[in-house]
Design a protein around this motif. Sequence first.
Motif, short mmCIF file in Angstrom:
data_model
loop_
_atom_site.label_atom_id
_atom_site.label_comp_id
_atom_site.label_asym_id
_atom_site.label_seq_id
_atom_site.Cartn_x
_atom_site.Cartn_y
_atom_site.Cartn_z
N ASN A 1 -1.65 -32.26 -49.02
CA ASN A 1 -0.29 -32.33 -48.87
C ASN A 1 0.58 -32.75 -50.19
O ASN A 1 1.11 -33.71 -50.47
N TRP B 1 6.84 -29.01 -41.27
CA TRP B 1 6.45 -29.21 -42.75
C TRP B 1 6.74 -29.23 -44.07
O TRP B 1 7.78 -29.84 -44.85
N LEU C 1 5.18 -37.50 -43.22
CA LEU C 1 5.54 -35.71 -44.20
C LEU C 1 3.29 -36.09 -44.18
O LEU C 1 2.41 -35.45 -44.33
N ARG D 1 10.71 -30.65 -44.19
CA ARG D 1 10.37 -31.78 -44.20
C ARG D 1 10.28 -32.15 -45.71
O ARG D 1 11.36 -32.74 -46.39
N ILE D 2 9.41 -31.57 -46.24
CA ILE D 2 9.66 -31.34 -47.62
C ILE D 2 10.88 -31.34 -48.84
O ILE D 2 10.59 -32.14 -49.76
#
Length: 237
Positions: A153, A99, A194, A102-103
């Motif tokens: 998120n 996570w 995401l 990827r962010i």
Amino acid sequence: MWSYLIKVSVIIPTYNEEKGIARTLRRLSSQTLPREEYEIIVVDGNSKDKTREIAANYADQVILQKGRAVGGARNDGVEVARGSIVVHTDADAVPPEDWLERILSLFGEGVVAVCGPDGPLEASAKYRVLYMGINAFSLIAYQLGMVGTRGTNTAVRRDAFLRVGGYTDYPMCDDVELGFRLKKLGRVVYDRRLKVLASARRFEKHGVRGVINGWLRGDLLLLSGRRTVGSYHKESY
């Protein structure tokens, strides 16, 4: 842990979350991004259970909430954060292991914030269909140029977050409203890949119709430039 290595600060507001906070923090502690490159900050609203004690086993900082509403708790976390990217999620959310990595990959030139969809932790087909509908709505809104971030998120450049004044103390849809203000500074990216899983416990407690109607009413108020309505209160699940 040296502060100059910190790229990302993950901020989690809590209140009486002893039942599930360890699950969330374990996943956050085992990301593919090297652990020395991010920190975990828990902002607790004076829980009456063992939330803070459990969180202290995983988090880099556990602080008491000073600000009003859940938005105020998130702002408190940003205030002490050391990362240039602040990531917001909830105590009942479980992100994938890549996570944070990827962010970071999505923060290209001109991007001030990144957000993505949720899915239900529960195996119920009803909630899977419900979240599919919610995420489809978010994607269509994004394609139409209306980007609202999500409390579960969302990642924001810390300097941009501070420039727009952080979260409001609105009792509802404060996460959506933040996206509207951030868009004035640069691109807010919504990426379907995401995705995090989050508990559907709010729907269980208040009913699907009640929650969705509240969100829609809040979104309409925001679009008309008005403050959302409701009574902020801390909930235990």
